[in-house]
Write an enzyme that holds these catalytic residues in place. Structure first.
Site, PDB file in Angstrom:
ATOM      1  N   GLN A   1      55.211  57.627  46.322  1.00  0.00           N
ATOM      2  CA  GLN A   1      55.892  57.312  46.490  1.00  0.00           C
ATOM      3  C   GLN A   1      55.517  56.100  44.868  1.00  0.00           C
ATOM      4  OE1 GLN A   1      55.203  54.920  50.959  1.00  0.00           O
ATOM      5  NE2 GLN A   1      56.541  53.910  49.864  1.00  0.00           N
ATOM      6  N   HIS A   2      56.420  54.542  44.647  1.00  0.00           N
ATOM      7  CA  HIS A   2      56.092  53.776  43.410  1.00  0.00           C
ATOM      8  C   HIS A   2      55.810  54.934  42.223  1.00  0.00           C
ATOM      9  CE1 HIS A   2      55.255  51.871  46.753  1.00  0.00           C
ATOM     10  NE2 HIS A   2      53.520  51.785  46.973  1.00  0.00           N
TER      11      HIS A   2
ATOM     12  N   ASP B   1      57.237  58.820  50.891  1.00  0.00           N
ATOM     13  CA  ASP B   1      56.046  59.956  51.340  1.00  0.00           C
ATOM     14  C   ASP B   1      55.962  59.601  52.621  1.00  0.00           C
ATOM     15  OD1 ASP B   1      54.144  58.709  50.259  1.00  0.00           O
ATOM     16  OD2 ASP B   1      52.704  59.454  49.303  1.00  0.00           O
TER      17      ASP B   1
END
Length: 485
Positions: free
Chosen positions: A75-76, A228
């Site tokens: 993520q991110h 995830d």
């Protein structure tokens, strides 16, 4: 019966699992690390590295017979593309901390944490793409001006697997971690992208949980994919009433919930999950780093610290460790330090300090669970993830301090399993054998070798006493920092 695959592209490498569509049984699996370019900071990477490790993991016929693939990604991350779909610069990963000042600037630009919580359910933090966009505009204006499209790592991988079609897609889970998509409203806030970057960009279409992203040139179905954490929740088979405590250096606490949550203080991040529900998250800055620090102080390792702690008794003879070694987010004490209270001659023994370290870490995480409970999130059982969950002291103390049964699932690649389960769902929905509203019923982690510890009445009473002792020291040391439950 069919066969599907789930791939998880993490910070370090790619895991691929091949599963039976009906049972979820793992038929084959493989892992390959991402190739490392030493000339690029570890918080950046060329996305081609993700494809190279995927190719390495999937060699030797691993995907033979597979009908659908699901993708889980870290993520991110921020993948910036120009108007022609060409990479503008190396991808910025979740662990890039350079956007801390940018995140603070953005927070103030919308009137503080409450404004962001209301707008998109989360307050900008350095990892979030919205903060990375602001950093890009401030520090790499040429790259920022070229940026015409933004994808997450999982979005980019799905796009590559599909042969780079004109359509770009994502899912609710990963979109909710950007800082410019609202799980409550179910839509992008393009004005926040413009606030961060200085201009608007193309963003991927947000798909439903069972909606496929498309088919590869070879005819393989590719599901929507997800982040995830969302994939891990799907792989674990979490349902409303289930919470997860992930023990890393820092701590992450999240739960499956039917409704979106907004928190004006920013303590709760309102992520969406991969099933159409929501995944409110509370993060702490301190978890296993507390245990490692105590172990180093006592000249032992984590196993030795666990052994010491179990020689003590609940409450550690009055010794209380406030575990805020790196400052803290819950409660909001970003610039504080840890506190050791209750020192008396009888408490100044290694086993009591070890016990206080475990109790302090777990009480801090229990505070995070209480933030969710305080907003109406039921917590009927808690899943412990991370290697520290295997420590006997954690397993012995956690049920009483969390006030709920604790499940320690067997080691597995749950994010990759969740991606495979999503692939089976999309395949079944397309074939008409599964409802678009309900994922396939696979054996949950609870029934497949997990250890479940349920606290008895005496355990709960002892845990309550330890929590009260911890809370008294916390509130005396930091009055008003934590809202009353």
């Amino acid at each position: 019966m069919g066969i599907v695959a789930g791939l998880d592209s993490s910070t370090e490498g790619t895991t691929v699992v091949v599963c039976d569509t009906d049972t979820g049984a793992v038929l084959r699996q493989a892992y390959a690390p991402h190739p490392v370019d030493e000339s690029v900071p570890r918080s950046e990477t060329d996305p081609q590295a993700w494809l190279l490790s995927l190719g390495e993991a999937a060699k030797d016929g691993l995907l033979e017979g597979v009908q659908a693939i699901g993708v889980s990604g870290q993520q991110h991350g921020l993948v910036a593309l120009d108007a022609g779909g060409v990479l503008v610069r190396p991808a910025l990963l979740w662990n890039d901390k350079r956007a801390q000042v940018a995140a603070a600037d953005l927070t103030e630009a919308l009137g503080g944490p409450a404004g962001w919580a209301e707008a998109v359910g989360c307050v900008p933090q350095a990892p979030y793409p919205v903060a990375k966009l602001r950093w890009l505009a401030q520090h790499e204006p040429t790259s920022a001006q070229r940026t015409a499209e933004v994808l997450s790592p999982h979005d980019w991988l799905v796009w590559q697997l599909l042969g780079r079609p004109a359509r770009r897609t994502t899912d609710r889970g990963d979109a909710s971690g950007t800082g410019y998509w609202s799980a409550a409203a179910g839509g992008y806030r393009m004005d926040l992208v413009e606030l961060a970057l200085g201009h608007r960009v193309r963003l991927p279409e947000v798909l439903g949980p069972a909606e496929p992203a498309g088919q590869t040139p070879e005819g393989l179905l590719i599901s929507a994919g997800t982040g995830d954490n969302m994939a891990a929740a799907l792989g674990l088979g979490l349902a409303p009433g289930d919470a997860v405590v992930a023990l890393g250096a820092a701590g992450t606490v999240f739960a499956v919930h039917d409704a979106p949550l907004t928190d004006p203080t920013g303590a709760i991040t309102a992520f969406a999950d991969a099933t159409g529900r929501h995944l409110p998250v509370v993060q702490t800055r301190n978890a296993v780093r507390v245990l490692r620090g105590a172990a180093e102080l006592l000249g032992t390792d984590l196993a030795g610290l666990s052994d010491l702690a179990l020689r003590s008794t609940p409450g550690a003879y009055g010794l209380v460790l406030l575990p805020y070694l790196e400052g803290e987010r819950v409660p909001q004490l970003p610039h504080t330090a840890g506190t050791l209270a209750g020192l008396r001659r009888e408490s100044m023994k290694p086993e009591h300090l070890a016990r206080a370290a475990f109790e302090g870490m777990l009480c801090g995480l229990a505070d995070a669970l209480d933030v969710l409970r305080g907003r109406g999130v039921p917590v009927r059982r808690v899943f412990l993830l991370g290697q520290a969950g295997e420590l006997p002291a954690v397993q012995a103390l956690a049920p009483a301090l969390f006030g709920a049964p604790v499940v320690v699932p067997p080691p597995a690649d749950y994010a990759a399993l969740g991606a495979a389960r999503q692939a089976a769902w999309a395949l079944g929905a397309q074939q008409g054998s599964l409802s678009p509203q309900d994922p396939p019923h696979w054996e949950s982690a609870v029934r497949s070798g997990s250890r479940v510890s349920e606290p008895g009445d005496e355990d709960l009473a002892a845990g309550s006493a330890v929590r009260q002792q911890f809370t008294a020291v916390r509130d005396q040391t930091h009055p008003g920092a934590f809202p009353a439950n």
